[in-house]
Design a protein around this motif. Sequence first.
Motif, PDB file in Angstrom:
ATOM      1  N   ILE A 116     -12.662   3.979  -2.360  1.00 26.43           N
ATOM      2  CA  ILE A 116     -11.834   3.605  -1.208  1.00 26.43           C
ATOM      3  C   ILE A 116     -12.533   2.540  -0.378  1.00 26.43           C
ATOM      4  N   PRO A 122       0.814  -1.229   0.000  1.00 28.66           N
ATOM      5  CA  PRO A 122       0.000   0.000   0.000  1.00 28.66           C
ATOM      6  C   PRO A 122       0.837   1.265   0.000  1.00 28.66           C
ATOM      7  N   ALA A 154      -3.955   2.453  -2.295  1.00 29.53           N
ATOM      8  CA  ALA A 154      -3.340   1.825  -1.136  1.00 29.53           C
ATOM      9  C   ALA A 154      -4.264   0.785  -0.511  1.00 29.53           C
ATOM     10  N   ALA A 165      -5.169   8.146  -4.260  1.00 25.93           N
ATOM     11  CA  ALA A 165      -4.037   7.470  -3.629  1.00 25.93           C
ATOM     12  C   ALA A 165      -4.514   6.516  -2.539  1.00 25.93           C
ATOM     13  N   ALA A 166      -5.480   6.952  -1.747  1.00 25.02           N
ATOM     14  CA  ALA A 166      -6.003   6.099  -0.677  1.00 25.02           C
ATOM     15  C   ALA A 166      -6.686   4.859  -1.245  1.00 25.02           C
ATOM     16  N   GLY A 208      -0.231   3.849  -3.262  1.00 24.13           N
ATOM     17  CA  GLY A 208      -0.810   5.180  -3.126  1.00 24.13           C
ATOM     18  C   GLY A 208      -0.044   6.240  -3.899  1.00 24.13           C
TER      19      GLY A 208
END
Length: 922
Positions: A190, A31, A140, A136-137, A35
């Motif tokens: 997410i 992760p 990840a 990005a989250a 991200g």
Amino acid sequence: MPPAATPAPAPDRDGARGGLRATRNPLLLAPAAAGPLAALVFVLATALARSHPLGPYTRNVVDLGQQYLPYHAYWRALLLGDTHGDAFLNWNSGFGAGFLGDIGTYLSSPFSLLVVLFPADRPELALYVITVLKIAAAGAAMAALLIRLRPAGRAAGPWPLAALLGAAYALSGWTFNHGASVPMWLDGLIAFPLLCLVAEWARTGRRPVLGPLVVAVAWIANFYTAYMATLGAALFLAVRLFTADATDGTDATDGTNGAGVTGAAPAADAQGTPGAPSAARRRLAALLRAGWTVCLGVGLAAPLVLVVFSGTKYADPTPETVFAPASWTELFGRLLPATAQVNTPALFIGTPALVLALSLPFNRAVAPRVRRAWTVLIVLVTLSLQWGPTHLLWHAGASPNGNPYRQTFVLCGLLLVAAWLSAAPGVPCPAALLGAAVLLGALALAARTSPDIDAWTYPAAGAAALLALAAALLALRAARRAPAGHAGRSAADPRPAGASRALPVAAAVLLLAAQAGETAVGGMRVERQQRAEVAWAPRIGEWQRAVGAETARADAWPAYRTDPGPLPGGNEPLLLGGEGADAYSSLTTENTSRTLDSLGFGHYAKGRHPETLDNPVTDAIFSIGARVRSEATEPVRQDAAPRGTATTARTPVPPLVTVRPGGPGAVDPADSAFRNQELLLGAAVYAQPAVRRTGTTLTARCPAGTALWFWAPEYHGTAALAGAAPVDYDGRPPAVRAAMATLGTVPADGRIRIDLVPEKGLTLPDRPVGCLDRARLAAAVARLTATGATRVTATGHTLTAELPPGSTGTAVVAVPRTTGWRCAAGAAAPVSARSHRGLIAVPLDGRATRVSCSYRPPGVRLGAAAGAAALLALLATALLARRRAGRPAGASPEGRQEFTDRPREARSSGRDADYAARRTGA
């Protein structure tokens, strides 16, 4: 991962240095790499598209500029205490609108709090950074999920591959085509991998407290896409229960580990003997744990979710939409790069990742049950996108207006799980890769006639495929050398140590270039296509700043309202300040929309976006004492911030609370807007002549010197008084309703001739012309001012007015009467507010000299009760889990590990093994 699930890896000694090298943890590395990689590729696509803030072109397409940008600008002001309203009520938009539901719809993501870190005049930069961080989250989170789909006690695949596939999920076609322009949906992106992790915890009986908290955060951030992610996670759990044992991560029948890699032994039941009933009980227990986890999480989110749900009950209903599935040619085409369309599913995940996903059915390194189960799941989910009943299931029973494939990110995530399961044991064999290539070629060939195919589609996909092929050849060659060059290489092996690493590194670089390069190019093309084909708003520039400054200087709320006027984009009062009619929300109430429609206001978005109306009668009705009028000083372009000038016009208007004789009355939306204005004003101020129509010319007679107003809500074209400049009308029912507008002053002879140039059919109301007598209007304003409130106070979600002694009849508050308002006269107990022609009304008996009203969002009390009950249930769950774990509350001998059902002996042996491993490497 708890020590029992993830034994401490043996230390890695570096013989050359004679020292100890710290072991790398793939659970963190995957992760941590995914991200930044996702963020970097997305930023690169923005730069290639020359979009703001990395280029001159606006990113404010569709709702990004009309909703999310203004809402985030207002959110910053609210968090810093710079607004008139509070979390319950927004005084700026729609002449006073509930705001808690809007928070739950647009702003409740934790990422939205970051707006306070940016200057007030840079909301575009703030929203872009928030978008990048959400992407990005998501990358990840998916990488964290993939790297955990592995055999117990050892890695199932290289963490760089998990990172690459995690980034591919975050940068799917759905993200570029929809998520990037509707940032609230990115919270669902997410949520899906996080909820799959929660499903894994439920399957293995772990994290009984953290699981519900993750569900709660997902549903609070954006309950709409969280609902879709929850359905996707349920499907994920079903397949995991079918292919993997519920206690130790091994397959119950195929002899595979939880990732589908052959080699692990079948699981035993609690007594140590195999048995189908025991496996069935474990699976049932896992389902019950998962259901309980979701119930607790949704209950914790109820204080916000139920407010949004209640708000949808009172929202202006949009026309019913009949689902029409996309053609299979278009669906196949959306698997390819550089395709953009609202009405087809955006399924692009990158050609290399797609090849790996398509190789799963042919990959004999993966257990047959795993191959079959995941292949069937992906096929069924794909079919569910195209079938009406399952379409409604994905969208909570209501077919949405606009994009009908909002759930596509779930299918993208499942495709990437399939890609990981196929590639995690090692590079798929040539036969599997060949089967995947043939299948991909067939899909690409079938999609060649799709209108979504871009000139860049096949070149980008072909280049990525060639690079991926080169990477596969290098990886296969490295795999053949691995036994001699890696684990089994003897000290006498003459080959240098670096030789065994060069091929895998080169393969990884080529795969990264293929996946990231194709994604960046495809994202660039999608952004450019959106700018060319859909509605857009300009960047924030000197024009908006000039209007904002004028609005701030003129604002005197609640003595009167200040309307910032119309600018390209919408939701100006949220972005620039002031208190106007303009509001764009999915929760705009039906009463607000119908009341403003009946008075001649226009709207967009099928009624959920009322727009401002520059009319002196409605200004008097709604106490708009200052109106900012502005105009651009140069053409508004996509590639430049707009410039313009602004001036303020002040007009005497009655106070926000006025007194009318008699009781509350109703308004007829079908009646003439001129008549409805007079009824609400309480005075006749318009002459409404009979109009004769000859072709596209209207003729009538009106008193000389009066202001001529033309009302034609369904008309699309121009209208002009003879000798005057034409005025545009944009009626496109049911989506767009044209506002009434003034055409000029009636000439001295009183004869009116209106020339129409329609662009579509000509539909006019019975009384389209009204001639305003300004003297009569001034007299009506003076009368309402004399008998109206002497002082008005507004704080947060309450409003109080002091009235002249002996006031009788009805106190009318210039705020649309929506569910949630409670009012009282004098010392009486507050009751649900009554309505006077769509506005709040409070009956007066001649004794009260004060009226007060307060707003409480519908559903907030029920939501608070449900949230409290869920919190108590969560605490009970935590206490029960601690008791079953056999240790007192508060004790945590394993540090940060959460509760587990392992017996004390197992925990002790796990700690002893962990300690021994660390001592061995000390």
